[in-house]
Design an enzyme around this catalytic site. Structure first.
Site, short mmCIF file in Angstrom:
data_model
loop_
_atom_site.label_atom_id
_atom_site.label_comp_id
_atom_site.label_asym_id
_atom_site.label_seq_id
_atom_site.Cartn_x
_atom_site.Cartn_y
_atom_site.Cartn_z
N ASP A 119 3.92 42.91 -33.61
CA ASP A 119 5.13 42.54 -32.87
C ASP A 119 4.95 41.12 -32.29
O ASP A 119 3.92 40.83 -31.67
CB ASP A 119 5.31 43.56 -31.73
CG ASP A 119 6.66 43.47 -31.05
OD1 ASP A 119 7.62 42.99 -31.69
OD2 ASP A 119 6.76 43.90 -29.88
N ASP B 34 7.14 35.28 -35.15
CA ASP B 34 8.20 34.89 -34.21
C ASP B 34 8.16 33.38 -33.98
O ASP B 34 7.45 32.88 -33.11
CB ASP B 34 8.03 35.64 -32.89
CG ASP B 34 9.12 35.30 -31.90
OD1 ASP B 34 9.98 34.44 -32.21
OD2 ASP B 34 9.12 35.88 -30.80
N GLY C 10 14.26 44.02 -27.54
CA GLY C 10 14.76 44.18 -26.17
C GLY C 10 15.80 45.28 -26.07
O GLY C 10 16.79 45.13 -25.35
N ASN D 103 13.71 48.00 -31.35
CA ASN D 103 12.42 47.94 -30.66
C ASN D 103 12.48 48.54 -29.26
O ASN D 103 13.36 48.18 -28.46
CB ASN D 103 11.98 46.48 -30.52
CG ASN D 103 11.42 45.92 -31.80
OD1 ASN D 103 11.47 46.57 -32.83
ND2 ASN D 103 10.87 44.73 -31.73
N ASP E 104 9.93 49.33 -26.06
CA ASP E 104 8.67 49.27 -25.34
C ASP E 104 8.88 49.70 -23.89
O ASP E 104 8.24 50.64 -23.40
CB ASP E 104 8.11 47.83 -25.40
CG ASP E 104 6.73 47.73 -24.79
OD1 ASP E 104 6.20 48.76 -24.31
OD2 ASP E 104 6.15 46.63 -24.79
N SER E 105 9.82 49.05 -23.22
CA SER E 105 10.00 49.30 -21.78
C SER E 105 10.29 50.78 -21.47
O SER E 105 9.76 51.31 -20.49
CB SER E 105 11.13 48.43 -21.23
OG SER E 105 10.76 47.08 -21.32
P1 13P Z 1 12.18 46.40 -24.52
O1 13P Z 1 11.50 45.61 -23.46
O2 13P Z 1 13.65 46.45 -24.32
O3 13P Z 1 11.62 47.77 -24.68
O4 13P Z 1 11.96 45.64 -25.92
C1 13P Z 1 10.77 45.76 -26.62
C2 13P Z 1 10.64 44.80 -27.73
O5 13P Z 1 11.56 44.13 -28.15
C3 13P Z 1 9.32 44.69 -28.35
O6 13P Z 1 9.27 43.69 -29.31
O1 G3H Z 2 8.32 42.18 -26.92
C1 G3H Z 2 7.31 42.34 -26.23
C2 G3H Z 2 6.76 43.70 -26.08
O2 G3H Z 2 7.48 44.41 -25.12
C3 G3H Z 2 5.29 43.64 -25.84
O3 G3H Z 2 4.96 43.34 -24.54
O4 G3H Z 2 3.26 41.51 -24.69
O5 G3H Z 2 3.39 42.97 -22.68
O6 G3H Z 2 2.51 43.86 -24.84
P1 G3H Z 2 3.43 42.88 -24.17
ZN ZN Z 3 10.51 42.01 -28.91
#
Ligand code: 13P
Ligand code: G3H
Ligand code: ZN
Length: 325
Positions: free
Chosen positions: A96, A118, A228, A270, A272-273
């Site tokens: 990522d 990226d 995001g 994606n 993550d959060s």
């Molecule tokens: P979020 O912060 O919205 O979860 O997005 C994660 C992301 O885009 C990782 O590349």
């Molecule tokens: O897009 C970014 C991801 O949420 C990864 O976050 O760099 O804190 O692991 P990080």
């Molecule tokens: Zn991202």
């Protein structure tokens, strides 16, 4: 030095077939970020349980945290675990927000089946140059490549952006044509992290579907990626705040807009959060409710169980990929 390993030896898949089916079927595949064993276990268990294809993704920060060698074996472990459970779900291991050719190459040489380069913060020409360089090496190894045009607001790992810069639909055809990338992340109003919007009272945040539509007109049938894209589940924010946290004004992308995106050309979403929030909520709750506990298996176990539930809920209700493996 560790010997080069192909993702094919590990039993991983690239994104080619996955995205073709997702596009045709009107659903999206999740790109779930993970950093540790419990997160990986939860994502794999949830995906197996709802029979969904999955993209396990690691940022360069996650790679530094967990160690590239450890991660290679964790990826292998995840595939072996799934097969041992009798599951044949396709599993992708994805870099990522890769920020250089060297990093992408190192991931490809260490068993990743997909990489993101990226270059969104670079000039159009520089972005094309580095993306094309990654594509050449990746495609020689049958690895998929995601690139990005337009800049998301918020923090992208080592890439910081104060304001979003929507993708210009007039650039996408030339970019994809010149680089040969397999999918494209675009900026239509999402941002990373838990504070995505500051809308006025009574207003709902709106993604720019008009930009997405313009992109699709220029790139018919081509897989689009949304970064995001956490919905910043309010229930988790409430638990965090109840048990000592402080996440006032956290806000994510409304779920109905994510569903709409998943039904369109968006083949990867994606997240993550939301995983971080689920995890943190349960760690805080578990420790607050049992202050005498000092066994990490109890609070990490509670967090892991919640993340299994979140994975199933996302795949079923938001992305629509449950049952598609
Ligand atoms: P979020 O912060 O919205 O979860 O997005 C994660 C992301 O885009 C990782 O590349
Ligand atoms: O897009 C970014 C991801 O949420 C990864 O976050 O760099 O804190 O692991 P990080
Ligand atoms: Zn991202």
């Amino acid at each position: 030095m560790a010997k080069k390993v192909s993702y094919k030896e590990i039993g991983l898949s690239n994104t080619k077939e996955m995205f073709k089916k997702a596009y045709a079927g009107g659903y999206a595949i999740p790109g779930y970020n993970f950093n540790n064993l419990e997160q990986l276990q939860a994502i794999i268990r949830g995906s197996i349980e709802c029979k969904a294809p999955v993209i396990l993704q690691l940022s360069s920060g996650a790679r530094k945290y967990a160690d590239p060698i450890m991660l290679k074996h964790m990826g292998m472990g995840a595939v072996e675990y799934a097969r041992d459970k009798g599951s044949n779900i396709p599993i992708v291991m994805h870099l990522d927000h890769g920020d250089s050719f060297e990093l992408a190459k190192s991931c490809i040489d260490n068993g990743f089946s997909s990489v993101m380069i990226d270059g969104s913060h670079l000039s159009f020409e520089e972005n094309i140059k580095v993306s094309k360089q990654v594509v050449q090496y990746a495609h020689d190894n049958d690895v998929s490549v995601e690139a990005e045009l337009g800049v998301l607001a918020g923090i992208e790992d080592d890439v910081h952006a104060e304001h979003s810069n929507y993708t210009d639909p007039d650039e996408v055809e030339e970019f994809v044509g010149k680089t040969g990338v397999d999918s494209l992340a675009i900026s239509i109003g999402t941002s990373h992290g838990a504070y995505k919007f500051k809308p006025k009272a009574g207003e709902t945040p709106q993604l720019r579907f008009d930009i997405l539509d313009e992109v699709v007109k220029r790139l018919p049938g081509f897989p689009i990626v949304l970064h995001g894209a956490s919905s910043v589940v309010p229930e988790y924010v409430a638990i965090i705040n109840k048990f000592g946290g402080n996440m006032k004004d956290a806000m994510g992308v409304p779920e109905d807009q994510l569903r709409r995106a998943a039904r369109s050309a968006v083949c990867k979403i994606n997240i993550d959060s939301d995983g971080r929030l689920a995890f943190t909520a349960m760690v805080r709750k578990s420790l607050a409710e049992d202050p005498s506990n000092f066994d990490p298996r109890k609070y990490l176990g509670a967090a892991r169980e919640e993340l299994v539930k979140l994975t199933i809920a996302k795949d079923t209700n938001v992305l629509g990929c449950a049952g598609k493996a």
